[in-house]
Design a protein around this motif. Structure first.
Motif, PDB file in Angstrom:
ATOM      1  N   GLU A  86       0.502  -1.178   0.230  1.00  0.00           N
ATOM      2  CA  GLU A  86      -0.277   0.072   0.674  1.00  0.00           C
ATOM      3  C   GLU A  86       0.863   1.218  -0.297  1.00  0.00           C
ATOM      4  O   GLU A  86       0.539   2.480  -0.469  1.00  0.00           O
ATOM      5  N   GLU A 161      -3.701  17.870   7.394  1.00  0.00           N
ATOM      6  CA  GLU A 161      -4.559  16.211   7.652  1.00  0.00           C
ATOM      7  C   GLU A 161      -3.243  14.833   8.461  1.00  0.00           C
ATOM      8  O   GLU A 161      -3.337  14.031   9.152  1.00  0.00           O
ATOM      9  N   THR A 203     -12.216  17.798   3.998  1.00  0.00           N
ATOM     10  CA  THR A 203     -11.485  16.962   3.934  1.00  0.00           C
ATOM     11  C   THR A 203     -12.485  16.077   3.393  1.00  0.00           C
ATOM     12  O   THR A 203     -13.101  14.982   5.406  1.00  0.00           O
ATOM     13  N   ALA A 205     -12.654  11.328   4.065  1.00  0.00           N
ATOM     14  CA  ALA A 205     -12.375  10.101   4.690  1.00  0.00           C
ATOM     15  C   ALA A 205     -11.889  10.052   3.898  1.00  0.00           C
ATOM     16  O   ALA A 205     -11.922   9.805   2.335  1.00  0.00           O
ATOM     17  N   ASP A 206     -10.660   9.247   4.610  1.00  0.00           N
ATOM     18  CA  ASP A 206     -10.112   8.507   3.213  1.00  0.00           C
ATOM     19  C   ASP A 206      -8.590   9.118   2.229  1.00  0.00           C
ATOM     20  O   ASP A 206      -9.210   8.954   1.105  1.00  0.00           O
ATOM     21  N   HIS A 207      -8.724  11.054   2.215  1.00  0.00           N
ATOM     22  CA  HIS A 207      -8.576  11.440   1.094  1.00  0.00           C
ATOM     23  C   HIS A 207      -6.988  11.308   0.595  1.00  0.00           C
ATOM     24  O   HIS A 207      -7.396  11.575  -0.947  1.00  0.00           O
ATOM     25  N   TYR A 208      -6.100  10.383   1.194  1.00  0.00           N
ATOM     26  CA  TYR A 208      -4.569  10.793   0.998  1.00  0.00           C
ATOM     27  C   TYR A 208      -5.202   9.522   0.017  1.00  0.00           C
ATOM     28  O   TYR A 208      -4.020   9.331  -0.974  1.00  0.00           O
ATOM     29  N   LYS A 209      -5.828   8.318  -0.337  1.00  0.00           N
ATOM     30  CA  LYS A 209      -6.112   7.211  -1.205  1.00  0.00           C
ATOM     31  C   LYS A 209      -5.974   8.143  -2.972  1.00  0.00           C
ATOM     32  O   LYS A 209      -5.925   7.934  -4.213  1.00  0.00           O
ATOM     33  N   GLU A 210      -6.931   9.196  -2.917  1.00  0.00           N
ATOM     34  CA  GLU A 210      -6.952  10.540  -3.824  1.00  0.00           C
ATOM     35  C   GLU A 210      -5.719  11.316  -4.562  1.00  0.00           C
ATOM     36  O   GLU A 210      -4.999  11.642  -5.472  1.00  0.00           O
ATOM     37  N   SER A 286      -9.955  12.084  10.534  1.00  0.00           N
ATOM     38  CA  SER A 286      -8.787  10.960  11.189  1.00  0.00           C
ATOM     39  C   SER A 286      -7.016  11.608  10.759  1.00  0.00           C
ATOM     40  O   SER A 286      -7.030  11.529   9.672  1.00  0.00           O
ATOM     41  N   ARG A 288      -3.524  10.477   8.686  1.00  0.00           N
ATOM     42  CA  ARG A 288      -3.737   9.690   7.040  1.00  0.00           C
ATOM     43  C   ARG A 288      -2.330   8.552   8.288  1.00  0.00           C
ATOM     44  O   ARG A 288      -2.010   8.714   9.175  1.00  0.00           O
ATOM     45  N   PRO A 289      -2.767   7.284   7.499  1.00  0.00           N
ATOM     46  CA  PRO A 289      -1.461   6.650   7.508  1.00  0.00           C
ATOM     47  C   PRO A 289      -0.285   6.492   8.203  1.00  0.00           C
ATOM     48  O   PRO A 289       0.160   7.486   7.228  1.00  0.00           O
TER      49      PRO A 289
END
Length: 301
Positions: A86, A161, A203, A205-210, A286, A288-289
């Motif tokens: 990932e 973020e 922002t 949720a899980d914005h980092y994926k895009e 939340s 980011r990973p």
């Protein structure tokens, strides 16, 4: 568009993604925390960094060292396990590698680079403290297919973020291929680090994926970019493999796509002060990973 003299609070010195109107906020933090006598950067270079937000090292790595890091870059890009991880980001709609994150944990070779005194020593000097790695990655911009990185301030995203409270972080981009004027080199607006662009948009949720493939939320508006570009101009960085650029976390920067046959790859390391560790995100549901925004604040040895 408004220019606001923001007053820092314990909660949020740099509000962003909280209003329907973009704003330009004055920087509230120092740029340089250390002194010339604290390390290998001389007083004149430190003064230039304070004024412009960046410094260049023409020969950080020797040619033989570049060969080692480039071979490791190729090994990572061809490792099926890494490609399935990932932490690897591919270009939209392809299997072409765009970035590999947390590379200092995936590779002993790049872990040694992070600890190299030529690298971490300069970061400690600028930030005036011990530092930890907030983020590391290798960026691939292959010939013909390499996509652009739109204008942005890294700090805006790290603040919104990741929960980075203040502007006390520095990035180093080390070229592993030659940077020409035509293969998508780094562009910075010198002096832009003293203005924070407060962005619009919530922002998700899980914005980092895009956002890692192509960011939209958290990108500055055209009017703000025009104001900064008119005031500061744009500097394009070229140089041989082994050269490096260190720049402040709030510099407005980006790079064009690469339609030439000449690849442009680099290793990118972000050092944050141990006195500026991340808290709850200021404008995201939340964090980011951790492979994108570290939550382990152990100082680099």
């Amino acid at each position: 568009m408004s220019i606001i003299d923001s007053h820092p609070t314990l909660d949020d010195a740099y509000p962003t993604r909280k209003s329907g109107e973009a704003a330009l906020l004055y920087r509230q933090d120092p740029v340089v925390y250390g002194r010339a006598e604290d390390g290998q950067i001389d007083a004149e270079t430190l003064a230039g960094y304070e004024a412009n937000g960046y410094l260049n090292v023409q020969r950080l790595l020797e040619p033989g060292e570049v060969d080692v890091y480039r071979a490791e870059l190729d090994r990572l890009a061809g490792d099926e396990t890494i490609l399935a991880d990932e932490r690897t980001v591919t270009e939209r709609g392809t299997r072409e590698v765009r970035s590999i994150f947390e590379v200092h944990k995936l590779s002993d070779v790049f872990a040694r680079l992070v600890r190299d005194p030529r690298v971490v020593g300069r970061a400690r000097q600028i930030l005036g403290s011990d530092v930890y790695v907030h983020q590391s990655r290798v960026n691939y911009k292959p010939g013909f297919k390499g996509k652009d990185f739109y204008w942005h301030s890294d700090f805006e995203t790290w603040h919104a973020e990741d929960g980075m409270p203040r502007m006390r972080a520095v990035s180093i981009s080390i070229a592993l291929t030659e940077n020409f004027v035509h293969n998508g080199g780094l562009m910075i607006m010198p002096g832009s680090h003293k203005t924070f662009v407060s962005c619009v948009g919530e922002t998700p949720a899980d914005h980092y994926k895009e956002s890692l493939v192509g960011q939209e939320v958290g990108t500055p508006d055209p009017n703000s970019l025009s104001i900064l570009a008119d005031k500061h101009g744009i500097e394009l960085f070229t140089g041989p493999a082994g050269s490096a650029t260190m720049f402040d976390c709030n510099c407005m920067h980006g790079s064009n796509g690469n339609i030439t046959p000449f690849p442009r790859s680099n290793v990118f390391i972000v050092f944050n002060s141990v006195e500026n560790t991340c808290v709850k995100p200021f404008s995201a549901p939340s964090p980011r990973p951790s492979f994108i925004g570290a939550r382990d604040f152990t100082p680099v040895a």
